[in-house]
Scaffold this motif. Structure first.
Motif, PDB file in Angstrom:
ATOM      1  N   ARG A 258       0.827  -1.209   0.000  1.00  9.16           N
ATOM      2  CA  ARG A 258       0.000   0.000   0.000  1.00  9.16           C
ATOM      3  C   ARG A 258       0.854   1.248   0.000  1.00  9.16           C
ATOM      4  NH1 ARG A 258      -4.802   0.152   3.787  1.00  9.16           N
ATOM      5  NH2 ARG A 258      -6.325  -0.864   2.465  1.00  9.16           N
ATOM      6  N   GLU A 259       1.861   1.243   0.841  1.00 13.25           N
ATOM      7  CA  GLU A 259       2.735   2.417   0.881  1.00 13.25           C
ATOM      8  C   GLU A 259       3.469   2.563  -0.446  1.00 13.25           C
ATOM      9  OE1 GLU A 259       5.188   2.822   4.358  1.00 13.25           O
ATOM     10  OE2 GLU A 259       3.595   2.050   5.669  1.00 13.25           O
ATOM     11  N   ALA A 260       3.885   1.428  -0.987  1.00 15.15           N
ATOM     12  CA  ALA A 260       4.573   1.463  -2.281  1.00 15.15           C
ATOM     13  C   ALA A 260       3.650   2.031  -3.347  1.00 15.15           C
ATOM     14  CB  ALA A 260       5.038   0.061  -2.662  1.00 15.15           C
ATOM     15  N   ALA A 261       2.422   1.568  -3.331  1.00 18.18           N
ATOM     16  CA  ALA A 261       1.472   2.003  -4.350  1.00 18.18           C
ATOM     17  C   ALA A 261       1.255   3.511  -4.278  1.00 18.18           C
ATOM     18  CB  ALA A 261       0.147   1.264  -4.163  1.00 18.18           C
ATOM     19  N   GLU A 262       1.162   4.005  -3.070  1.00 16.09           N
ATOM     20  CA  GLU A 262       0.934   5.440  -2.910  1.00 16.09           C
ATOM     21  C   GLU A 262       2.119   6.254  -3.420  1.00 16.09           C
ATOM     22  OE1 GLU A 262      -0.242   7.298   1.064  1.00 16.09           O
ATOM     23  OE2 GLU A 262      -1.652   5.630   0.705  1.00 16.09           O
ATOM     24  N   MET A 263       3.268   5.758  -3.069  1.00 13.80           N
ATOM     25  CA  MET A 263       4.495   6.458  -3.486  1.00 13.80           C
ATOM     26  C   MET A 263       4.654   6.423  -5.009  1.00 13.80           C
ATOM     27  SD  MET A 263       6.854   8.160  -2.024  1.00 13.80           S
ATOM     28  CE  MET A 263       7.491   9.238  -3.281  1.00 13.80           C
ATOM     29  N   MET A 264       4.322   5.305  -5.579  1.00 12.71           N
ATOM     30  CA  MET A 264       4.401   5.191  -7.039  1.00 12.71           C
ATOM     31  C   MET A 264       3.462   6.182  -7.703  1.00 12.71           C
ATOM     32  SD  MET A 264       4.395   1.070  -7.591  1.00 12.71           S
ATOM     33  CE  MET A 264       5.834   0.047  -7.295  1.00 12.71           C
ATOM     34  N   HIS A 265       2.269   6.234  -7.170  1.00 13.80           N
ATOM     35  CA  HIS A 265       1.253   7.105  -7.746  1.00 13.80           C
ATOM     36  C   HIS A 265       1.737   8.551  -7.733  1.00 13.80           C
ATOM     37  CE1 HIS A 265      -2.900   8.331  -8.692  1.00 13.80           C
ATOM     38  NE2 HIS A 265      -3.023   7.073  -9.094  1.00 13.80           N
ATOM     39  N   GLU A 266       2.271   8.935  -6.605  1.00 12.96           N
ATOM     40  CA  GLU A 266       2.750  10.307  -6.477  1.00 12.96           C
ATOM     41  C   GLU A 266       3.911  10.551  -7.449  1.00 12.96           C
ATOM     42  OE1 GLU A 266       3.807  11.533  -2.499  1.00 12.96           O
ATOM     43  OE2 GLU A 266       4.764  13.364  -3.275  1.00 12.96           O
ATOM     44  N   THR A 267       4.810   9.579  -7.532  1.00 17.39           N
ATOM     45  CA  THR A 267       5.977   9.698  -8.424  1.00 17.39           C
ATOM     46  C   THR A 267       5.536   9.905  -9.871  1.00 17.39           C
ATOM     47  OG1 THR A 267       7.307   8.346  -6.956  1.00 17.39           O
ATOM     48  CG2 THR A 267       8.028   8.479  -9.252  1.00 17.39           C
ATOM     49  N   GLU A 268       4.545   9.138 -10.264  1.00 20.97           N
ATOM     50  CA  GLU A 268       4.054   9.240 -11.644  1.00 20.97           C
ATOM     51  C   GLU A 268       3.366  10.583 -11.880  1.00 20.97           C
ATOM     52  OE1 GLU A 268       3.454   4.387 -11.954  1.00 20.97           O
ATOM     53  OE2 GLU A 268       1.872   5.667 -11.179  1.00 20.97           O
ATOM     54  N   ASP A 269       2.649  11.058 -10.874  1.00 24.55           N
ATOM     55  CA  ASP A 269       1.967  12.355 -11.000  1.00 24.55           C
ATOM     56  C   ASP A 269       2.958  13.500 -11.152  1.00 24.55           C
ATOM     57  OD1 ASP A 269      -0.592  11.419 -10.921  1.00 24.55           O
ATOM     58  OD2 ASP A 269      -0.864  11.732  -8.755  1.00 24.55           O
ATOM     59  N   VAL A 270       3.947  13.516 -10.261  1.00 23.76           N
ATOM     60  CA  VAL A 270       4.810  14.700 -10.242  1.00 23.76           C
ATOM     61  C   VAL A 270       5.804  14.728 -11.391  1.00 23.76           C
ATOM     62  CG1 VAL A 270       4.552  15.017  -7.748  1.00 23.76           C
ATOM     63  CG2 VAL A 270       6.509  13.704  -8.632  1.00 23.76           C
ATOM     64  N   LEU A 271       6.038  13.586 -12.016  1.00 19.02           N
ATOM     65  CA  LEU A 271       6.976  13.587 -13.140  1.00 19.02           C
ATOM     66  C   LEU A 271       6.513  14.593 -14.205  1.00 19.02           C
ATOM     67  CD1 LEU A 271       9.532  12.387 -14.437  1.00 19.02           C
ATOM     68  CD2 LEU A 271       8.064  10.724 -15.569  1.00 19.02           C
ATOM     69  N   ASN A 272       5.223  14.604 -14.417  1.00 20.61           N
ATOM     70  CA  ASN A 272       4.710  15.493 -15.449  1.00 20.61           C
ATOM     71  C   ASN A 272       4.750  16.962 -15.037  1.00 20.61           C
ATOM     72  OD1 ASN A 272       4.188  13.288 -17.098  1.00 20.61           O
ATOM     73  ND2 ASN A 272       2.274  12.892 -15.994  1.00 20.61           N
ATOM     74  N   GLU A 273       4.986  17.185 -13.746  1.00 23.39           N
ATOM     75  CA  GLU A 273       5.120  18.578 -13.292  1.00 23.39           C
ATOM     76  C   GLU A 273       6.585  18.955 -13.171  1.00 23.39           C
ATOM     77  OE1 GLU A 273       3.073  18.096  -9.627  1.00 23.39           O
ATOM     78  OE2 GLU A 273       1.196  17.604 -10.679  1.00 23.39           O
ATOM     79  N   GLY A 274       7.459  18.026 -13.511  1.00 26.42           N
ATOM     80  CA  GLY A 274       8.875  18.380 -13.524  1.00 26.42           C
ATOM     81  C   GLY A 274       9.667  17.859 -12.348  1.00 26.42           C
ATOM     82  N   THR A 275       9.043  17.174 -11.421  1.00 22.57           N
ATOM     83  CA  THR A 275       9.798  16.631 -10.300  1.00 22.57           C
ATOM     84  C   THR A 275      10.141  15.178 -10.582  1.00 22.57           C
ATOM     85  OG1 THR A 275       8.553  18.060  -8.841  1.00 22.57           O
ATOM     86  CG2 THR A 275       9.788  16.260  -7.805  1.00 22.57           C
ATOM     87  N   VAL A 276      11.429  14.867 -10.602  1.00 23.98           N
ATOM     88  CA  VAL A 276      11.875  13.525 -10.985  1.00 23.98           C
ATOM     89  C   VAL A 276      12.199  12.708  -9.740  1.00 23.98           C
ATOM     90  CG1 VAL A 276      13.524  12.225 -12.365  1.00 23.98           C
ATOM     91  CG2 VAL A 276      12.829  14.524 -13.086  1.00 23.98           C
ATOM     92  N   LEU A 277      11.308  11.839  -9.385  1.00 23.36           N
ATOM     93  CA  LEU A 277      11.541  10.977  -8.226  1.00 23.36           C
ATOM     94  C   LEU A 277      12.041   9.622  -8.724  1.00 23.36           C
ATOM     95  CD1 LEU A 277       8.406  11.696  -5.988  1.00 23.36           C
ATOM     96  CD2 LEU A 277      10.620  12.859  -6.053  1.00 23.36           C
TER      97      LEU A 277
END
Ligand SMILES: Cc1ncc(C[n+]2csc(CCOP(=O)(O)OP(=O)(O)O)c2C)c(N)n1
Ligand code: SF4
Ligand SMILES: [Mg+2]
Lengths: 634, 311
Positions: B242-261
């Motif tokens: 669950r924690e992984a899933a949340e983190m992944m989701h956020e990572t995928e979201d912010v990539l398009n805003e320019g933050t590279v996680l």
């Protein structure tokens, strides 16, 4: 039409257990010394829809269905009334009786389950009248009641077999043995009771006025009853195949299932995967790593295999695929046979095709040619395809058990060992020249396997250099391409010189009229040609299995020896006739076609009639659903 | 005795061994992120003790697919989208091979998406590296499944109306037992992640951000990047779905805003690999299947012994 044979048809709903009942009855007939040929007709549904299996049994070799049949056991369709959907189904119970009458021969026997099929329904189809006209002998029996009384309703098939045996004056011994092999305990007890009860009741209740009896025969050697799918699977096993990947599709699923069930005990691997692209790609991957691997499908699934097939051609990865044709285009008629994927299988995938294609015509040929497919694929590093169809897939015939008594051939053909790799050519950096310019005996460049010391190279679907690097240099291109294409010439040479012909010849050698066919239509054509010769015509026949590389010499000789020839095939466009003309570049004016694509295989009489209309130039259209395509220029 | 003596060979391994001695030189464009994948593999493989001839690199088609040409191992450059089915069968045939599959985002997440889902689901023991440049490189810059919404290309002239695919989340949901994202611009992390992926027993999926300066000029160069394990801003348990899933989701979201996680997102060491599962049900032989073909004493079963059922 001879009556020294029994053609027994068992008809019911597709859920009524017809397959296993008929399988056992066929075995009983075989054990009694008869030769067997079975034909399965079924709709592409598990329940609902009517199905039948026909068993032809005679004291002589039988290679095809007969014309019509002479004994109907109609179980009626016990699944016809779906309690939830009464209105939708209506009354279909009688269909396994009513729908099978047209092909019943004069003097034939009808047994039907009066426990299921009502009297009114029987009256409504004028059975009595028709029976009188055709001299049929009708035996209504309460099979359901009998089964219920001594066991369970589902055992009514056994009752039907008991009635059959009584009417045909058959010994019950083989039937009983087979039942004892298949079941035990109470179930066996009940079934035996039902069998005997049905047998006795029939003899007590009826006076026999019919002439038909079970033929008598003997076999010199022990026999086994096998389908084309069994034969292909067994050819693969004996050819050393231990990896299969697939995705279910009728009728190829049979081969996939047989191997999936046997492989675990043989150290083999079977993979059911996400789609046919994956299935073929897995077979390529397993073969690349060093296992004799195969995949297969029917038309639609095979279409998805086009690109991996081309990859195997380009990377020279050995591969065997089987393609089980069914009536197309698209989803077509999934459970009906047709020979209409020939051109597709020969040429699908981008670029010039370089593959081997065999179309076996009998159970024995299916076994032999599948073995041969593995030999050739691994020796020449080329995809080899067995093309067959729903007909060959499902039909059973008896084969000498001794036929299978031979050594397996698991060899990896032109694959090097680490020891041999030490002597092989490498580039300056130590990469193995997998596709080198020298030492390509019979156009084959030997291969290494990943994990071997000293064998490192790149396999790629791009054109490539000796070590496998992507390379577009024109000299290299011409060299590699020519060598790959000329493998087919080497294979043709080997087939002509070192193997008995895959083509089957029959009929009158001196005839100047020829009948040509291929693949699973062979049996019906062989029988038709023999009838024509018996009737005083002079006809010779050839049934071709080598589709690619084409048997140019054999075919030329055959066509030069006749004035005219009729090509018999189950499709609408004369694909094999087209192939002959393309490969030989002549004989167009000699060839006519007899085509059939109504979903049923040729019956011998249709081929006989085709000949009569065609040659005797009788001024009439064929009566059957077949079509005659005249010769070019006609 | 094995017929495959390159496998398990114990010796010093020089990273130069993975560079083709004669040819070819990589033809990737200057500044292309694909060099980063090649480099990290050349470093990682010797460090995990793998020799060139016990590795099979299976690639798809694309600029990325050329990896198998430039990494000097056994290679199979297959067809567009099909590296995974080829790779996993090679692994089943010879489980002792080190199998690495690789390809582009179009190759793996688009045309080959079905294979990716099922290979992850089955948890085949292999490494899968996706060169994610958010573009079709080889075919000259068309929109790919990971291109951001609004991305303009010759085939989507008004900007893509599609939301990009979520590679990490999908892999997790499909069943991958190791999921990570790294970037060509972060070579140290890339090497370590590749090593972990290779050593992981199961399907290890690495989404590798590879900048394409030629066709994806407007896109980020994936700098600056943030390592989620090293940054104090992120705290999650990579063994917790669950924690992984949340983190992944956020990572995928912010990539398009320019933050590279980047970093490790999910690791499940307990899930048996497909090879283990298949052995457990008795459908995979204990010895590598290929070895039998070289064993002169092997007894080959034959169909003659199956005929009783037909008599
Ligand atoms: C079946 C098929 N369709 C299309 C192509 C053409 N093609 C080659 S590579 C490619 C896409 C490449 O994009 P990607 O997979 O992201 O790889 P990249 O070049 O970006 O590394 C396409 C569409 C092909 N080779 N095969
Ligand atoms: S086109 Fe893009 S992905 Fe391809 S080599 Fe050039 S920079 Fe790399
Ligand atoms: Mg890309």
């Amino acid at each position: 039409m001879s009556d020294d044979e029994l053609i027994w048809r068992i008809a019911g709903g597709s859920g009524d257990g017809i397959d296993s009942t008929s399988q056992n009855f066929a075995k009983a007939l075989m054990r009694s010394g008869l030769d067997i040929f079975t034909h399965r007709h079924y709709p592409s549904r598990i329940r609902g829809g009517h199905t039948y299996v026909e068993i032809r049994a005679a004291d002589h070799e039988v290679q095809s269905r007969g014309d019509g049949y002479n004994f109907l056991l109609s179980l009626g369709d016990s699944f016809a009334r779906n309690p939830q959907e009464d209105a939708y189904y209506g009354n279909e119970e009688i269909k396994p009786l009513s729908e099978n009458l047209d092909e019943l021969r004069e003097g034939g026997i009808i047994v039907y389950d009066e426990g299921l099929i009502s009297e009114e329904d029987v009256d409504a189809i004028d059975l009595e009248e028709r029976a009188e006209e055709n001299n049929w002998h009708v035996f209504p029996m309460d099979l359901r009641g009998l089964a219920r009384e001594h066991g369970r309703e589902v055992m009514r098939n056994t009752a039907g077999v008991g009635v059959t045996a009584a009417l045909l004056d058959m010994d019950l011994e083989h039937i009983e043995d087979l039942m004892s092999d298949a079941m035990g305990g109470d179930i066996l007890e009940s079934n035996l009771e039902i069998l005997h009860e049905a047998y006795e009741t029939t003899r007590e209740e009826y006076e026999f006025e019919h002439d038909l009896r079970a033929p008598e025969g003997t076999h010199e050697t022990e026999q086994a009853l096998l389908s084309g799918s069994n034969a292909i699977a067994y050819g693969a096993i004996d050819g050393g195949c231990r990896f299969i990947a697939g995705y279910p599709m009728t009728p190829w699923t049979d081969v996939f299932t047989i191997l999936s069930q046997n492989f675990p005990d043989m150290g083999g691997v079977s993979e059911q995967v996400e789609d046919e692209i994956a299935a073929a790609a897995l077979a390529v991957g397993a073969s690349h790593a060093g296992v004799k691997a195969m995949s297969g499908s029917s038309g639609g699934g095979f279409a998805l295999m086009s690109e991996p097939l081309g990859l195997a051609e380009m990377t020279e990865t050995p591969l065997v695929l089987v393609e089980s044709m069914r009536a197309g285009p698209s989803t077509g008629m999934p459970t009906k046979p047709e020979q209409s994927d020939l051109e597709f299988v020969l040429y699908t995938s981008q670029g010039d095709s370089s593959r081997v294609v065999f179309a076996p015509g009998t159970i024995e040929e299916a076994y032999e040619q599948t073995r041969l497919a593995f030999d050739i694929a691994w020796e020449y590093q080329i995809p080899t395809i067995i093309i067959y169809d729903q007909k060959l897939s499902g039909e059973n015939t008896n084969v000498d058990v001794e036929f299978f008594d031979r050594e397996p051939e698991p060899g990896l053909g032109s694959t090097l060992t680490e020891e041999e790799l030490k002597e092989a050519a490498h580039d300056a950096s130590g990469k193995f020249e997998r596709f080198g310019y020298d030492d390509n005996e019979r156009n084959v460049s030997k291969r290494s396997l990943p994990g071997q010391k000293g064998g490192r190279y790149l396999a790629t679907g791009n054109e490539h250099s000796p070590v496998g690097h992507i390379e577009e240099d024109s000299d290299n291109r011409v060299f590699q391409m020519t060598r790959r294409l000329e493998k087919l010439d080497s294979i043709r040479e080997e087939l002509d010189e070192d193997h008995p012909s895959n083509q089957t010849y029959f009929g009158d050698e001196t005839a100047d009229y020829g009948v040509i066919t291929w693949g699973s239509s062979q049996g019906a054509v062989v029988e038709a040609v023999s009838r024509l010769n018996e009737a005083g015509h002079s006809v010779k026949g050839i049934s071709v299995s080598d589709m690619m590389p084409f048997p140019e010499t054999e075919m030329t000789e055959f066509l030069e020896s006749v004035d005219e020839a009729m090509v018999v095939e189950m499709n609408g466009t004369g694909q094999f006739r087209g192939l002959i003309q393309k490969e030989l570049g002549r004989f167009g004016e000699k060839l006519t076609s007899l085509l059939k694509y109504n979903g049923n295989p040729f019956e011998p009489a249709e081929v006989v009639e085709g000949y009569e209309v065609n040659v005797a130039e009788e001024d009439r259209e064929p009566t059957a659903q077949v079509r005659i395509e005249p010769a070019a220029g006609d | 005795m094995s017929a495959f003596n390159a496998i398990g060979e114990e010796r010093e391994i020089d990273r130069d061994e993975f560079t083709p001695g004669v040819e070819p030189q990589p033809t990737w464009c200057p500044g292309c992120g694909d060099f980063g994948v090649l480099k990290s593999l050349k470093q990682a493989l010797p460090e995990v003790g793998k020799t060139p001839e016990e590795v099979l690199t299976v690639t798809g088609i694309g600029c990325s697919g050329k990896l198998s040409s430039y990494l000097d191992t056994y290679g199979f450059h297959t067809i567009h989208g099909r590296s995974l089915p080829v790779a996993r069968a090679a692994k089943l045939a010879n489980p002792e091979l080190e199998v690495i599959a690789a390809g582009g985002d179009g190759d793996g997440y688009g045309i080959g998406g079905n294979h990716w889902i099922h290979t992850a689901r089955e948890n085949h023991d292999m490494t899968y590296i996706v060169f994610n440049n958010e573009i079709f490189g080889l075919t000259k810059g068309q929109t790919s499944p990971t291109s951001p919404k609004g991305h303009k290309s010759k085939t989507q002239p008004s900007g893509s109306a599609k939301t990009p695919l979520r590679p990490l989340s999908m892999s997790l949901n499909a069943g991958a037992s190791y999921v990570a994202r790294t970037a060509a611009v972060n070579p140290n992390q890339a090497k370590e992640i590749i090593k972990e992926a290779i050593e992981h027993d199961g399907f290890a999926h690495v989404d590798f951000l590879t900048q394409c300066p030629t066709w994806n000029k407007d896109a980020r160069q994936y700098v600056p990047y943030i390592d989620v394990q090293e940054s104090d801003d992120y705290d999650f348990d990579i063994t917790d779905r669950r924690e992984a899933a949340e983190m992944m989701h956020e990572t995928e979201d912010v990539l398009n805003e320019g933050t590279v996680l980047t970093g490790r997102y999910y690791v499940d060491e307990d899930r048996p690999s497909y090879q283990e599962e298949k052995s457990a049900v008795g459908e995979l032989p204990d010895e590598p299947l290929v070895e039998r073909y070289f064993d002169d004493d092997a007894e080959w079963e034959r169909s003659y012994d199956l005929l009783d059922r037909h008599k």
